[in-house]
Structure formats: C-alpha cells, structure tokens
Design an enzyme around this catalytic site. Structure first.
Site, mmCIF file in Angstrom:
data_model
loop_
_atom_site.group_PDB
_atom_site.id
_atom_site.type_symbol
_atom_site.label_atom_id
_atom_site.label_comp_id
_atom_site.label_asym_id
_atom_site.label_seq_id
_atom_site.Cartn_x
_atom_site.Cartn_y
_atom_site.Cartn_z
ATOM 1 N N THR A 254 30.336 -3.850 45.930
ATOM 2 C CA THR A 254 31.713 -3.369 46.037
ATOM 3 C C THR A 254 32.454 -3.550 44.712
ATOM 4 O OG1 THR A 254 31.787 -3.698 48.419
ATOM 5 C CG2 THR A 254 33.892 -3.681 47.281
ATOM 6 N N ASN B 213 23.345 4.706 53.492
ATOM 7 C CA ASN B 213 23.193 3.385 54.102
ATOM 8 C C ASN B 213 23.075 3.419 55.625
ATOM 9 O OD1 ASN B 213 26.020 4.168 53.643
ATOM 10 N ND2 ASN B 213 26.482 2.339 54.833
ATOM 11 N N GLN C 59 21.120 0.712 48.575
ATOM 12 C CA GLN C 59 19.972 0.938 49.433
ATOM 13 C C GLN C 59 18.947 1.664 48.570
ATOM 14 O OE1 GLN C 59 19.829 -0.365 52.377
ATOM 15 N NE2 GLN C 59 21.984 -0.710 52.853
ATOM 16 N N THR D 74 33.281 -17.473 34.154
ATOM 17 C CA THR D 74 32.018 -18.111 33.799
ATOM 18 C C THR D 74 30.854 -17.338 34.419
ATOM 19 O OG1 THR D 74 33.125 -20.251 33.693
ATOM 20 C CG2 THR D 74 30.730 -20.289 33.916
ATOM 21 N N CYS E 269 29.078 -2.063 58.217
ATOM 22 C CA CYS E 269 30.496 -2.096 57.883
ATOM 23 C C CYS E 269 31.341 -1.478 58.990
ATOM 24 C CB CYS E 269 30.746 -1.370 56.575
ATOM 25 S SG CYS E 269 30.226 -2.369 55.181
#
Lengths: 383, 383
Positions: free
Chosen positions: B74, B141, B180, B238, B326
C-alpha cells in the site's frame, strides 16, 4: 553483538528484548493470518492486535483506538503534520524528521537555550493567529535535555481558550516526539497535556520499523497512505500484527521498570561523567544538568576529533556515537550543537554516550577507561 | 496454525518461511545496530542491508539502489502515484490501494473484460495528452487473472516516442502492482517493460509490513515521508534491516522454486476445480482460463451464501476467503466481481481458494470434500 563489545549508543538503537521476540514469534508462524480475513483464527489474530493496541495505549494513559500504528517515528511525525494548512511552530533542535516536515509549511523555529531547553514563553511568542501546530520533542536526541512540555501545553490551552472566546475556529494542536524518553519519563498523555505523541518501538527494546502516533479524538489528520482504510482510514495497509504485539510488550516492560532503570542508568552515567570530567577538566558536558534523561551523557573534548575517537574506541570494542546517529554518517556538523552555540572545535570533539540494558557497572568502568586512554592518545598526537 | 487446519488463503497472507526467520534473527539480537551509526559493527549492518537490497533487486533484474524499501504494498503504491500532477489511467479491478491513490488525481478507469483481463487497446484509448501514469496490476488479487503487462508496456513506449517526436516533455510511466504473482510469474522489470513495480514481502513467505517500490532511474517521485533522507530521500526513517534481509531471502527462495511450485499448485488447483465443477455443474469458475495464476481458483456457487460457507468450512478447519481479504471483512460486495459482471447472486456465493506452501495433495482432497459437503448442506437447507 560481538562478545566483549561495550555498547553505549542506546539512543540510536536498542536490541530486541528476548521476551518481546517471544511474544512476537507465534505471529510469524502459526498465527500469520491476515487480520482482515473472515475465518475465526484470523478474527482471533485481529483481537490480539486490538488487544495489543489497548495495552500499548494503556501505558500512556490512552485508548487503543486513538493510536495509529506506523512504520516508525518518522512516519508518525509526518502524519502529525498532515492536517496542517497554516503555520507551525517547532524548535531549532528537533530531529530532522520534524524539521523537514515543518519545512513543508510556513513555520517558525523557536531557539533553544544553551542547555538545549525550549522556553514555553518563547513558544508563545512564536504563535500566530494562523498557527495550527506546535511540535516540541519530549527530550532531545543528542543532549538528552527534557523539554517543559507541560508548561508549553498549559500555554497552548490558554491560547485555545482565547481563540474560542473570540470565536476563532482555527485549531491549535501540540505534538511531542517522545522517541527518546519512554522508559525513563512519564509519558501519560493527559498529564503531559498534549494532543499528539510519537513513539518509536525500536528505541525501547521493541521491534524496529514500528511506531505509533497517538492523537486526541479532536485532532483532524489527512491520511498520507490511502487504500484499504485500516487504522481509522489514516494509514492503509495490512496491519502490523507481530510488530504491534512486540511494541506493546516492549512498552509494558520498560514502563514497569521505569523508576529502577532510570536510577540505575543515572548512576552509571553520573559515574562516567564524574570520572571523565575529573580526568579532563577542559571537557564540557552539554545539556541541562537537572532536566536531562538519566541515561544520556553528551561530553565534548575541545580540539579533539570525535570521529577519530569513535574509531579508536571501536578497536577496543567501545561503541559510541558522535552527535546524533542521523547526523553522524553524513560528515556534517550537528544542527543541535550549532543551535546551542557550541563552538565548532568543541562540537567536533563531542561524544554522545547513551546507557541502557546492555550497560553494567563493570563495562561502564571499562568504557570510561578506554575513553580516557583514547582522548589522552589524541592529545599526545596533537602535541 | 492449529494442527489439522487446511489453509487455502495464501493470497491473503503467507506464513513466514523458517529459513527467512533464520536469516532475520541475527538482526533482531546481536546485529541490532542503527545502520547510520559510525562504528564498524553498524557499518557492517549497513553493508548487509545494501547487500540484501542488491539480492532482492537481482531477483527482478534490477539494481539495489533502484529500490525504495517501504512498509508494504500500500505504501509502495501510494509512493508510485506521488509524482503525478496530471491524469492517471488504471483499471476498475485494481486493489483498493490503487483505486484510492488514483482517486486523488484526475483519472480514468479502464474496464475489465468478463474474465478479469485488461486490454492494452482499451488502456491506449484512455490515454490523454496529460496522462502521466498508467497503473495496472500484474495479476488480479481476487481472480488470479494475469494482465498483459508487456503489451501495455509496448503501447506505452510507442506513446512516449510520439510525445518525444512532438517535443512534448509530459512524462508517462507504467506501474504494476506485482503483489500477487512473485514466485509464480516472471517479474523481470526489463522483460515486463515497466517503469515501476510494487512487491509485497508478506505475500511471498517473507516478513509482513515490508514492501518495495522499484523505479527506473528516469522516474521522478515526491517523498511522502520526509526526515533523515534515507532511501534516496524518497522514504525517510531508519532502514528496516531485518525486514529487508528477510524479504530478500524470501524472494530468492520463491524465485528459485518458481517453476516447480507453479506446476505443483496448478496441479492441486486443477484437481480441486475439476472435482468441484463435477460435483456442482452450476458452479462458475471466474478469471481467465489460460492467463491465470497457477495457485488461484475463484469459484461461485449460485444462490449460496459464501459467508455461511466460510463459517461452515472453518468448523472443519478449512480456511478460505470470500472474495478478497480486503473486501471480505466489510460486508460489501467485491468491486472486482461487480466489474466483471458477475450477477449479485453468483458473486455472493464466491470462494477464493489460493494454494501455496501449506497445500498438499492430501489436504486439498480433504478440503474439496469439505467444500462439497458444505455446499450440499447449504443447498439442502434452501430447499
């Protein structure tokens, strides 16, 4: 870490606590499910995730659904700035993430005093009618100086009241980057009086690449990452189950030992400070003497090249930082040391020692001995 | 996962490969250093990090310094859209992350055909003089349909040539979300002919909350997260050392077994498909028959409530998804099934079976038996 190494850089990174890894482990393997999947084992994983957020929030006196889980402090800070359409106030000794996020807006940098402390009255002077956000760190990442967040929060509450009285709807929020300080200071959001808090798991013996932004319910943010609508729509992407569970466990652990660990590290730090300043009367300790993280020691050896010191110490297994970890690798002088007015030849001879779980009485004594030897060798070399 | 469970939802999440966890483990404990710290053990950690990026990039025919490491697909997708100031083209069967990122811009959604395939000619028709980005997934997906990325890339190259010829400097990039497909398809960036690729570690037996965006050197992006300037300034914070090392190992492992694992899962999938469609002649298999991921089976049982099926199957330890992970949790109908024109009563009876490392001949046979029983029970109940 190689056996025999003495780690004095806990402000840059902390090792993952074994108990934290243990808490995370099941979520790598048998409990690997996507928390959005519909079957019961995945629903149980979502419950564990929500539970971890609740426990994490509890450590700062907040609720789980007020947290946005992120990939670290930098992302949290950027999100905290996302709702701003007006002016922001921050300080000239903040972490790069805050300074860069502020630079995307009309902003004012309040000046630190020579001990790295920000005065609430100076913040007040910087406020403008269109100021929407004030962001001041809880404790400085280089000096360890603790900021008067409660005073700043009280001043901001007053300003908000004034705005309300004149029916001015311009929001004004206070954000604090508490990346340094959790485990040593009280980070109860109500007692601090802030509207947003950033915390970094990787600095408190939790997993790296995990952070959070706590926001009061009144705060309006704009998502930076859109998609599936996770984290109240503020940060899309499959939830970081293992990371959050580790972060929660780590925060619980450091919160539980806050008092004893503060005393323990302060005693090691004070001993190191005393021995180093006795050996080198010209050495300068920076940061606030009273309002300072118990595990921080920022010490400068005038006219000595700290980079050479770091390399000399490393050959004896002593791992310390010059300035902050972020500035260290870039060969540039720390903006924080410049801000507190440290002359260049003093700033360039600065070491930041940060104590923590890996510090013991014995290895602190050894480290101090090595530092004294290394500084003496450098002094000799320069004669 | 509880013993006896049969996991058929590899498209939603994959368990961390033990060899990947082993590769990561040292970076949790002894090699926990901040890669920006100046002492040698931290410098070695940075080298390991860069080396992992090189190895990861090598799996897709790219260079390590062309990768931006992120917290998942995402975030990568959002970053891929960050440089756009004009029009974008995508499809109506993309993942929510792409659709939501596109919705922040002037955009056109190309319609999928009834097998979930996007036609390059339709993408071409959607291009406008101000189109700057085309984003088409590598494989869907929900259906597993593989998109003709090479054809789309060839068409885009031609459009770019035309722009060059008329001295039009408007950039035009092709991004593909390959979340995918890695481990089953060739994701060599040169052979695909794309300018940006998103890959998600959590879908290929690597650590969760890790992703990457590969970009060709010509691509200009705008950082979403500013701060210390890591990842070529495109994603501050980081670096995720352990996560990237795990991601690299996982990608190497799935790339090495791509052919055999594709054959193995296709054979399990084909067997399940054959048995289920024999038992239920009214069942509909969606997705492209030829251009389909070898481990995907999207099957609909008209007039049956798939949510009831999922719960019935779960009591027998069979874990499958209704539609995509989702959409599943939101009680809404999948936008993908609507886009391919599946009637609501067929869409609502859909299961997505996705095979993978946890699938065996034996547990596939068992799962099929349980699915047949569950569908029959539901059919009986409705009589």
């Amino acid at each position: 870490m190689a056996p025999g190494n003495i780690y004095l850089d806990h402000a840059a990174a902390t090792p993952l606590d074994e108990r934290v890894l243990e808490a995370m482990q099941p979520y790598f393997s048998e409990l690997f499910f996507n928390p959005s999947s519909p079957y019961q084992p995945a629903v149980a994983v979502r419950r564990d995730y929500e539970d971890a957020k609740d426990r994490l929030a509890h450590c700062i006196g907040a609720k789980g659904d007020e947290l946005v889980m992120t990939a670290g402090a930098t992302e949290s800070i950027n999100l905290a700035f996302s709702g701003v359409s007006g002016h922001v106030v921050t300080s000239n000794i903040e972490h790069d993430a805050v300074l860069k996020a502020a630079a995307c807006h009309d902003h004012t940098l309040v000046k630190s005093d020579e001990r790295g402390r920000i005065n609430a009255a100076d913040v007040q002077k910087a406020l403008r009618p269109d100021t929407q956000l004030v962001s001041i760190q809880l404790a400085n990442n280089e000096l360890g100086t603790i900021q008067p967040i409660r005073d700043i929060a009280a001043m901001i509450r007053e300003e908000r009241t004034r705005r309300l009285e004149r029916q001015d709807a311009t929001p004004l929020y206070l954000h604090t980057d508490a990346s340094q300080g959790v485990g040593y200071l009280d980070v109860n959001v109500a007692r601090l009086g802030v509207d947003m808090v950033t915390i970094n798991s990787g600095k408190l013996y939790g997993p790296k690449q995990v952070g959070l932004l706590w926001t009061a319910r009144s705060v309006k943010l704009i998502p930076q990452i859109v998609g599936g609508g996770q984290e109240r729509g503020l940060r899309s992407g499959t939830e970081n189950v293992a990371g959050t569970i580790g972060f929660a466990r780590a925060t619980e652990l450091v919160t539980a030992t806050q008092k004893s660990e503060s005393q323990r590290t302060a005693s090691l730090r004070d001993k190191a400070e005393k021995e180093l300043t006795s050996a080198f009367p010209s050495a300068m300790v920076s940061g606030h003497r009273k309002h300072r993280l118990p595990n921080f020691l920022h010490i400068s050896f005038p006219s000595i090249d700290a980079e050479r010191l770091v390399f000399a110490l490393e050959t004896n297994g002593v791992l310390v930082a010059t300035g902050s970890a972020c500035a260290a690798n870039k060969g540039t002088r720390s903006h924080i040391l410049a801000a507190i007015g440290l002359p260049p030849d003093v700033a360039d001879g600065s070491l930041r020692l940060s104590f923590g779980h890996l510090s013991t009485d014995e290895n602190t004594t050894q480290a101090v001995k090595h530092i004294i030897d290394a500084v003496r060798t450098e002094q000799e070399r320069q004669k």
